[in-house]
Design an enzyme around this catalytic site. Structure first.
Site, PDB file in Angstrom:
ATOM      1  CE  LYS A 186      -1.873   2.969   2.100  1.00  0.00           C
ATOM      2  NZ  LYS A 186      -1.806   4.470   1.884  1.00  0.00           N
TER       3      LYS A 186
ATOM      4  CD  GLU B 292      11.850   3.796  10.489  1.00  0.00           C
ATOM      5  OE1 GLU B 292      11.830   4.736  11.321  1.00  0.00           O
ATOM      6  OE2 GLU B 292      11.879   3.978   9.267  1.00  0.00           O
TER       7      GLU B 292
END
Length: 497
Positions: free
Chosen positions: A187, A262
């Site tokens: 995505k 992250e």
């Protein structure tokens, strides 16, 4: 499996580079009934309408990936490496196109794309394909048994990437995911999806089997949410903001899907009194590159009070030479902010700091280069608890604080909810000792940006969960299995002793 493909949309033409605005599912371009407008941060011109993924199309992509998994995962690491090396080759053939697209839709410097990002994207694919070979035939010998340690592919992986470095970070995740034998649904970021679309063309030209790589474009609140909610996922790898990560973790937790997150940074940049001040100042000026939209940037300058005046003078000299403007110009060093909402956010941080008594040593407002350009800014006179010190601005804004003792510098550096990276300048042995006391995932001593794909990357505290790079990437994208073979014949015993 049958996929109903709507008529392909008209390709976009971006400064002479033709790219599809459609999804890429099961080896085919898939148009969408709904689209979203994509604008360039350079000059706010409309680049085109891009397909917005529906729940149906997300389901199609996951179904395609699940169907492709048995064949792809059954290939040897050497066979997958051949596919992935061709993939890297095809990225290289389109190097100029990747540069043009990401400069236009993300505002990334063309020079940075050409000399750093595209070569790194190719390296990401090649390195992990090679590293996967090293995971075979690993054993652990004990007196009782021989343990054969396997890194088995996990299944269907969702990869969600941010807008500040879409090509580099997508390939950084794709490399190990595919090399390990997983199939993937990407995505891309809705503010900068075009290089991910071009990646689909490179994968197709490389002959990657249908369904191994799928790309579904769309907005996070709709398309992204449909993706992370699917219980068929085996892994979710996300780079982005803390609030979005919280939501992903909550949804994934309901399905017990492991996540690698992250997230943001508010990294300290420590300058000791025995530092090479000119080198430190030149490095600090680099924190403004990519308009400060870099999670690794050392945005909190912590400078010994004995050398602060000299350091600030040197830094000012470097900042005054920075060229702010169109990222397609090779001489530009600071490009635009990605989106009007982001530039409003950056201006808001600076305005609130000023209202609270902070001083703006330079910058602090929009740049004359255009509506989405912001002046490199330095804010001082700030309290440690101030919003601009504690929250990630993600723009060309640095704060300056001083300290009188090394212990104070360490305390200030660690007084943050974030813990991604850091920088420390000083005599090497002393700076290294300071660096070892900073609570971050990594820290550079007398340097910045040195990276190796074999090294671990990730943050502490609110800067993330997990590590990427080398062995650590494969530990996430694989199911680790221990096949235990006894050294002596084994007989079951039911005695209770």
């Amino acid at each position: 499996m049958t996929i109903t493909t709507r008529p392909a949309s008209t390709p976009l033409n971006i400064d002479g580079v033709v790219v599809s605005p459609d999804h890429y599912i099961n080896g085919e371009r898939v148009a969408a009934e709904q689209t979203f407008a994509l604008y360039s941060p350079i000059d706010q011109r409309l680049l085109g309408q891009v397909a917005c993924g529906s729940s149906e199309q997300v389901d199609m992509a996951i179904t395609a990936a699940a169907a492709a998994f048995p064949h792809w995962s059954a290939l040897s690491a050497e066979e997958r490496q051949r596919y992935l090396n061709r993939f890297a080759d095809e990225i290289g053939k389109r190097a100029d196109d990747f540069c043009v697209l990401e400069s236009n839709d993300a505002g990334v410097l063309l020079s940075r794309m050409r000399h750093g990002v595209v070569p790194r994207a190719m390296q990401n694919i090649r390195y992990f394909a090679e590293h996967a070979l090293q995971l075979q035939n690993r054993t652990l010998e004990t007196p009782q048994a021989l343990h054969r340690i396997r890194h088995d592919p996990a299944g269907v992986v969702a990869i969600i990437t941010p807008w500040n470095a879409p090509l580099m970070l997508t390939t950084w995740k794709l490399g190990p995911a595919l090399a390990a034998g997983n199939t993937v649904v990407v995505k891309p970021p809705e503010w900068a999806p075009l290089t991910c679309s071009l990646l689909a063309d490179a994968a197709d030209a490389a002959g990657l089997p249908a369904g191994v790589l799928n790309i579904v474009q769309g907005e996070g609140a709709s398309t992204g949410n449909h993706l992370i909610s699917d219980p068929r996922l085996a892994r979710i790898s996300f780079t982005g903001s803390v609030p979005t990560a919280r939501h992903i973790a909550q949804v994934a937790g309901g399905n017990l899907v492991p996540c690698s997150l992250e997230l943001g940074g508010k990294s300290p940049f420590i300058v000791l009194d025995d530092a090479d001040l000119d080198n430190a100042a030149a490095t600090a000026a680099l924190m403004y590159r990519n308009a400060g939209q870099v999670c690794l940037a050392g945005t909190r300058l912590l400078v010994d009070e004995k050398v602060v005046d000299t350091f600030v003078g040197l830094l000012r000299g470097y900042v005054e030479k920075l060229q702010v403007g169109d990222p397609r110009d090779e001489s530009t060093e600071v490009g635009p902010i990605i989106h009007p909402r982001q530039i409003e956010r950056v201006q808001g941080f600076v305005d609130r700091a000023r209202e609270q008594g902070a001083q703006i040593l330079w910058g602090g407002a929009a740049h004359h280069a255009g509506a989405q350009y912001f002046q490199p800014t330095l804010v001082t006179g700030v309290e440690q608890h101030a919003e601009i010190v504690q929250s990630e601005v993600f723009g060309p804004v640095l704060t300056l604080q001083t300290f009188s003792a090394v212990e104070e510098a360490i305390t200030l550096a660690n007084d943050s909810d974030y813990g991604l990276g850091g920088i420390c300048y000083g005599a090497t042995e002393r700076a290294t000792a300071v660096a070892e006391h900073i609570h971050t995932g990594f820290i550079w001593v007398n340097s910045f940006g040195i990276r190796d794909l074999a090294a671990p990357f990730g943050g502490c505290k609110r800067s993330g969960i997990g590590r990427e790079g080398g062995e650590w990437s494969f530990e996430f994208f694989c199911d680790i299995k221990d096949v235990v073979v006894p050294r002596q014949p084994f007989r079951a015993s039911f005695s209770h002793r």
